[in-house]
Write an enzyme that holds these catalytic residues in place. Sequence first.
Site, PDB file in Angstrom:
ATOM      1  N   GLY A 117      72.850 -54.778  -3.818  1.00  0.00           N
ATOM      2  CA  GLY A 117      72.637 -56.211  -3.693  1.00  0.00           C
ATOM      3  C   GLY A 117      71.380 -56.505  -2.903  1.00  0.00           C
ATOM      4  N   GLN A 121      65.071 -61.265   1.671  1.00  0.00           N
ATOM      5  CA  GLN A 121      64.776 -59.863   1.963  1.00  0.00           C
ATOM      6  C   GLN A 121      63.475 -59.383   1.331  1.00  0.00           C
ATOM      7  OE1 GLN A 121      68.994 -58.473   1.055  1.00  0.00           O
ATOM      8  NE2 GLN A 121      68.414 -57.143   2.749  1.00  0.00           N
ATOM      9  N   CYS A 141      72.379 -52.320   5.755  1.00  0.00           N
ATOM     10  CA  CYS A 141      71.508 -53.327   5.156  1.00  0.00           C
ATOM     11  C   CYS A 141      70.106 -52.753   5.011  1.00  0.00           C
ATOM     12  CB  CYS A 141      71.480 -54.580   6.030  1.00  0.00           C
ATOM     13  SG  CYS A 141      70.437 -55.901   5.408  1.00  0.00           S
ATOM     14  N   LEU A 142      69.477 -53.041   3.882  1.00  0.00           N
ATOM     15  CA  LEU A 142      68.126 -52.541   3.657  1.00  0.00           C
ATOM     16  C   LEU A 142      67.142 -53.117   4.656  1.00  0.00           C
ATOM     17  CD1 LEU A 142      67.939 -52.599  -0.241  1.00  0.00           C
ATOM     18  CD2 LEU A 142      68.278 -50.645   1.258  1.00  0.00           C
ATOM     19  N   HIS A 160      78.082 -60.504   1.979  1.00  0.00           N
ATOM     20  CA  HIS A 160      76.909 -59.946   2.665  1.00  0.00           C
ATOM     21  C   HIS A 160      75.629 -60.636   2.193  1.00  0.00           C
ATOM     22  CE1 HIS A 160      74.647 -56.441   4.476  1.00  0.00           C
ATOM     23  NE2 HIS A 160      73.728 -56.933   3.646  1.00  0.00           N
ATOM     24  N   GLU A 161      75.480 -60.776   0.867  1.00  0.00           N
ATOM     25  CA  GLU A 161      74.259 -61.376   0.327  1.00  0.00           C
ATOM     26  C   GLU A 161      74.182 -62.875   0.620  1.00  0.00           C
ATOM     27  OE1 GLU A 161      72.053 -59.430  -0.410  1.00  0.00           O
ATOM     28  OE2 GLU A 161      73.284 -57.641  -0.653  1.00  0.00           O
ATOM     29  N   HIS A 211      72.856 -63.668   4.013  1.00  0.00           N
ATOM     30  CA  HIS A 211      71.395 -63.634   4.132  1.00  0.00           C
ATOM     31  C   HIS A 211      70.787 -65.021   3.920  1.00  0.00           C
ATOM     32  CE1 HIS A 211      70.245 -59.498   4.841  1.00  0.00           C
ATOM     33  NE2 HIS A 211      71.022 -59.059   3.855  1.00  0.00           N
TER      34      HIS A 211
END
Length: 278
Positions: free
Chosen positions: A120, A125, A182-183, A224-225, A228
Site C-alpha cells: 500500500g 508518501q 512503513c516505507l 494504515h493508508e 497517512h
Amino acid sequence: METLHRYSSRLLPVLLRAKPDKTYPVYLPTRVPVSRPEFPIPGPPLTSRRTFSSSKVAKAGWLLGLGAKKEQNLPKIVKAGDPVLHEPAQEVDPKEIPSEHIQKIIDDMIKAMRMALGVGIAAPQIGIPLKIIVLEDTEEYISYAPKEETRAQDRHPFDPLVILNPKLRKKTNRTAFWFEGCLSVDGYRALVERYLDVEVTGLDRDGQPIKVDASGWKARILQHECDHLDGTLYVDRMVPRTFRIVENLDLPLAEGCPKLGVCGAKPKGIKKVKESSL
C-alpha cells in the site's frame, strides 16, 4: 504498509546489501536522501535469546523492507519528518480525476509501491498532499509469511485498489495487535492495534463511487493508508515499548506489552478512528 525482511526495509531507508536469491515485499521509498555518519556495523544479535512465535509475521506481514532496483523518473518515497507526512492532505476535485495530471499520480503511486515491494501507499508518501491511496496484496507476498500467521491475520490476496477521497468507518469494535512498518519509516516495526472490520467509500480512478468492505489484514492496510491522509504515521498509534529495528523482530516483547493477535472490544487507550476522514 510493508512486508518485513531481516536484511533491509523499504519503509525506511533501504540498505543495499548482497542481493538475496529471492526478493521479498516491503512498503514505501524516500524523497530527500539524508547523509548519515558512518558507524561500525554491529554484529548479529545474540542467538541465545529466545524468540517469540510471530517474528516471521514481521518479516512478511506489513512491508518487507527489501530495496528494489531504482527506476529512472520514479518518485522517491518521502521519509518521516517531511511536513507532507504530518499534515492533512487535500481532497481531489472529482472533475480533475480524469485529467492526465491525476492519472499520472496514480500510475506513479502504483509503480512506486510495486518497486518497493509494498502492499500500500498514499499520495503524501511521494510528496503529493492529495487524498489518494493505492493498495494491493499478492499470493507471492503472502507466501513469504508462515501459513499459520497469515491465517491468524486473515490475510488474502486482492487486486490493485485505487481510492480517491476515501472515508473510513469501523463496522465492529473487534481489534487486533500486529506488527506494522512503513516505507516512510524504514527499518523499524512496532505493534499497532487496528480495527478488524471497516468500510471505506470514495471514488475510483475513473471518478465513479466505490465502496470497500474489508476485514483482517486488508482492513489494516486500509487504516494504515487512510491514516497517512490525516498526517498520521503508524508510530503515532504504536505501542511504544514494542518499537524495534527489523533485526530485533525475533526478540521477545517486553513484560506488560499486549500479546499479538485478536483482542476483544476496543480497550481504553486506542485512538478513535475518524470515520469521516481516515
